[in-house]
Design an enzyme around this catalytic site. Structure first.
Site, mmCIF file in Angstrom:
data_model
loop_
_atom_site.group_PDB
_atom_site.id
_atom_site.type_symbol
_atom_site.label_atom_id
_atom_site.label_comp_id
_atom_site.label_asym_id
_atom_site.label_seq_id
_atom_site.Cartn_x
_atom_site.Cartn_y
_atom_site.Cartn_z
ATOM 1 C CD GLU A 123 -2.369 -1.256 2.750
ATOM 2 O OE1 GLU A 123 -2.708 -0.213 3.327
ATOM 3 O OE2 GLU A 123 -2.424 -2.375 3.275
ATOM 4 C CB CYS A 176 -2.212 6.673 1.844
ATOM 5 S SG CYS A 176 -3.466 5.657 2.613
HETATM 6 P P1 NAD Z 1 8.661 4.757 4.264
HETATM 7 O O1 NAD Z 1 8.565 3.986 2.995
HETATM 8 O O2 NAD Z 1 9.828 5.626 4.478
HETATM 9 O O3 NAD Z 1 8.666 3.769 5.513
HETATM 10 C C1 NAD Z 1 7.639 2.825 5.731
HETATM 11 C C2 NAD Z 1 8.163 1.689 6.582
HETATM 12 O O4 NAD Z 1 9.143 0.968 5.830
HETATM 13 C C3 NAD Z 1 8.858 2.104 7.868
HETATM 14 O O5 NAD Z 1 8.536 1.181 8.872
HETATM 15 C C4 NAD Z 1 10.343 2.002 7.507
HETATM 16 O O6 NAD Z 1 11.186 1.801 8.614
HETATM 17 C C5 NAD Z 1 10.333 0.788 6.606
HETATM 18 N N1 NAD Z 1 11.446 0.690 5.671
HETATM 19 C C6 NAD Z 1 12.305 1.639 5.257
HETATM 20 N N2 NAD Z 1 13.160 1.147 4.339
HETATM 21 C C7 NAD Z 1 12.821 -0.136 4.153
HETATM 22 C C8 NAD Z 1 13.291 -1.177 3.300
HETATM 23 N N3 NAD Z 1 14.296 -0.998 2.437
HETATM 24 N N4 NAD Z 1 12.681 -2.386 3.340
HETATM 25 C C9 NAD Z 1 11.650 -2.612 4.177
HETATM 26 N N5 NAD Z 1 11.161 -1.663 5.009
HETATM 27 C C10 NAD Z 1 11.734 -0.440 5.001
HETATM 28 O O7 NAD Z 1 7.294 5.539 4.350
HETATM 29 P P2 NAD Z 1 6.838 6.578 5.464
HETATM 30 O O8 NAD Z 1 7.568 7.841 5.214
HETATM 31 O O9 NAD Z 1 6.904 5.932 6.808
HETATM 32 O O10 NAD Z 1 5.287 6.757 5.121
HETATM 33 C C11 NAD Z 1 4.787 7.738 4.278
HETATM 34 C C12 NAD Z 1 4.353 7.131 2.979
HETATM 35 O O11 NAD Z 1 3.430 6.058 3.221
HETATM 36 C C13 NAD Z 1 3.612 8.102 2.100
HETATM 37 O O12 NAD Z 1 4.102 8.033 0.776
HETATM 38 C C14 NAD Z 1 2.177 7.601 2.128
HETATM 39 O O13 NAD Z 1 1.421 7.881 1.006
HETATM 40 C C15 NAD Z 1 2.351 6.149 2.314
HETATM 41 N N6 NAD Z 1 1.158 5.578 2.897
HETATM 42 C C16 NAD Z 1 0.369 4.764 2.125
HETATM 43 C C17 NAD Z 1 -0.783 4.226 2.644
HETATM 44 C C18 NAD Z 1 -1.669 3.318 1.825
HETATM 45 O O14 NAD Z 1 -2.479 2.608 2.391
HETATM 46 N N7 NAD Z 1 -1.573 3.310 0.514
HETATM 47 C C19 NAD Z 1 -1.163 4.510 3.947
HETATM 48 C C20 NAD Z 1 -0.339 5.351 4.705
HETATM 49 C C21 NAD Z 1 0.821 5.874 4.169
#
Ligand code: NAD
Length: 463
Positions: A235, A269
């Protein structure tokens, strides 16, 4: 951390900031590689017993929902301190978390009989996969966690949950409060910096990764899952467009439009992230939204009466400032806001931007903050084309006094969910998904539950 039902301490820790003050207020455990192995192994060990008894799993989820409600005050307070949202919104998040568990517990994994006669019986079963890695972002950490672990557990899997390093505390506390209602090892909660997410996603005992976060990280997760053909649900981000039709009743819709964009300080999101408005109604719409933006009470979420907290993280705060500065430098006007607020916290004034078009970064990219660009259009076809002309495809909305007319336009938006006269309102039991770069797979509802299973055919020939 919660590993195998036990309290696990780490040698290293990292600081967690309160976004309302900008200061570190707590230390979170920094999971070591050996402790990650322990957590995944604990989940793998718990799987054989957990997978067999659907009724026990359903009861456990209901007990977990009740336990979350009993712990609402503690969970909501941590959430506000680490994420910044107003306490009432944090309490609402805890309630939705419990509701998500209850809603999931009401679902059934179907067992479909294709043929059953004297000669043979053919059934389609949906079986659990094993260990699921759940990786969550910082915007609604508890809801995100529940949306993942509830269906994964009901389907018979066991879980290792890794929250965002920006907001680990509420999820760690969730692990603690659920320790005596879930069997040991069924739900493990660990915390650490971003590399821990990558290590968890790549772990050889993990069979499925369910990830919510940015598009860039989602692509890393997909690539790292490929060598082992791990199942994935992604997501990812969105850049949801709303299209107002010329007959829209602004008095009735302005509040919904505003909060569709500014809920959770825009850090959702499925928030409205760009709004297309008929040129003849442009000024009227901008003014109505700007009035609302100016009237919002922004402040520390722990204070009574606050309607909007700070941005949750320093990188996000910097990004929102950068996108707004870029738009203003390019000729856009801030009809409201347009600047950070004084103080140490990550506060940004609710901002309505006008006099800008597609091609400006804040329109083309996901701002994920309290900023709404309002863009004029001359013809609905053109607005639909502009709404669709992006890599994103999470949600969209169309607003009109004639819902059927709006629905015909909404059906043509290239996204997982199209709303009419609302935005960002997920309905219980309804699945959602992102088209294009906004995701892969489906979350929520029966389809979401089935995404935590492998399909299996049982074919019996009699005699
Ligand atoms: P992010 O991708 O930086 O981090 C998300 C998670 O992934 C964190 O727990 C992080 O520690 C982990 N992570 C980081 N690098 C990783 C890797 N290489 N492999 C696996 N895990 C890793 O995102 P964020 O800044 O925490 O969240 C914001 C983003 O999330 C926005 O773009 C938003 O649109 C999106 N979002 C989407 C939804 C949806 O349902 N579509 C819902 C909420 C947020």
């Amino acid at each position: 951390m919660t590993v195998g039902g036990k309290d696990v301490h780490t040698v290293d820790t990292f600081g967690v900031h309160n976004p309302a003050t900008g200061r570190v207020f707590a230390q979170a455990p920094d999971c070591s590689p050996a402790q990650l192995d322990d957590a995944v192994q604990a989940a793998a060990d718990a799987f054989p017993l957990w997978r067999d008894d659907m009724d026990a799993r359903r009861s456990a989820l209901l007990a977990a929902a009740a336990r979350i409600e009993e712990s609402a005050e503690e969970l909501a307070t941590l959430l506000t301190l680490e994420q910044g949202k107003p306490l009432a919104d944090a309490q609402f998040e805890v309630m939705v978390t419990a509701m998500t568990l209850r809603g999931t517990a009401a679902l059934d994994v179907p067992r479909e009989v294709i043929r059953d006669d004297d000669e043979e019986r053919i059934e389609v079963l949906h079986q659990p996969m094993g260990v699921v890695a759940a990786i969550t972002p910082w915007n609604v950490p508890l809801i995100q966690a529940a949306m993942k672990f509830a269906p994964a557990l009901l389907a018979g899997n066991t879980v290792v949950l890794k929250p965002s390093p920006f907001t680990p505390l509420s999820s760690l506390a969730l692990g603690v409060v659920l320790r005596d209602v879930l069997p040991p090892g069924v739900l493990n909660v660990i915390s650490g910096r971003d590399p821990l997410g990558a290590q968890l996603a790549e772990h050889s005992l993990v069979r499925k990764v369910t990830f919510t976060g940015s598009v860039a990280t989602g692509k890393h997760v997909a690539a790292s899952a490929a060598p082992d053909l791990k199942r994935i649900t992604l997501e990812l981000g969105g850049n949801d467009a709303g299209i107002l039709l010329d007959d829209v009743d602004l008095d009735a819709m302005a509040d919904k439009l505003f909060w569709g964009a500014f809920v959770n300080c825009g850090q959702i999101c499925m928030a409205l992230k760009r709004l297309y408005v008929p040129r003849a109604r442009y000024t009227e719409v901008v003014d109505a939204l700007a009035d609302r933006a100016r009237s919002v009470q922004v402040g520390d979420g722990m204070l009574p009466g606050v309607q909007m907290g700070p941005l949750a993280t320093t990188p996000q705060f910097a990004r929102v400032q950068e996108l707004v500065s870029d738009a203003l430098a390019g000729g856009a006007t801030a009809a409201a806001g347009g600047r950070r607020l004084d103080g140490d916290g990550y506060f940004f004034a609710p901002t309505i931007l006008r006099d800008l078009e597609d091609g400006v970064r804040v329109v083309d990219e996901e701002q994920f903050g309290p900023v709404l660009p309002v863009i004029p259009y001359d013809d609905v076809e053109e607005a639909v084309a502009r709404a669709n002309s992006t890599h994103f495809g999470l949600d969209g909305s169309v607003w009109s006094a004639d819902p059927e007319r709006a629905a015909a336009v909404a059906a043509r938006l290239e996204c997982g969910t199209s709303w009419v006269n609302t935005h960002g309102m997920p309905a219980p039991g309804v699945s959602f998904s992102g088209h294009k770069w906004s995701g892969l797979g489906v979350a929520g509802g029966l389809a979401g539950l089935l995404s935590y299973t492998e399909t299996k055919v049982l074919h019996i020939v009699r005699g």
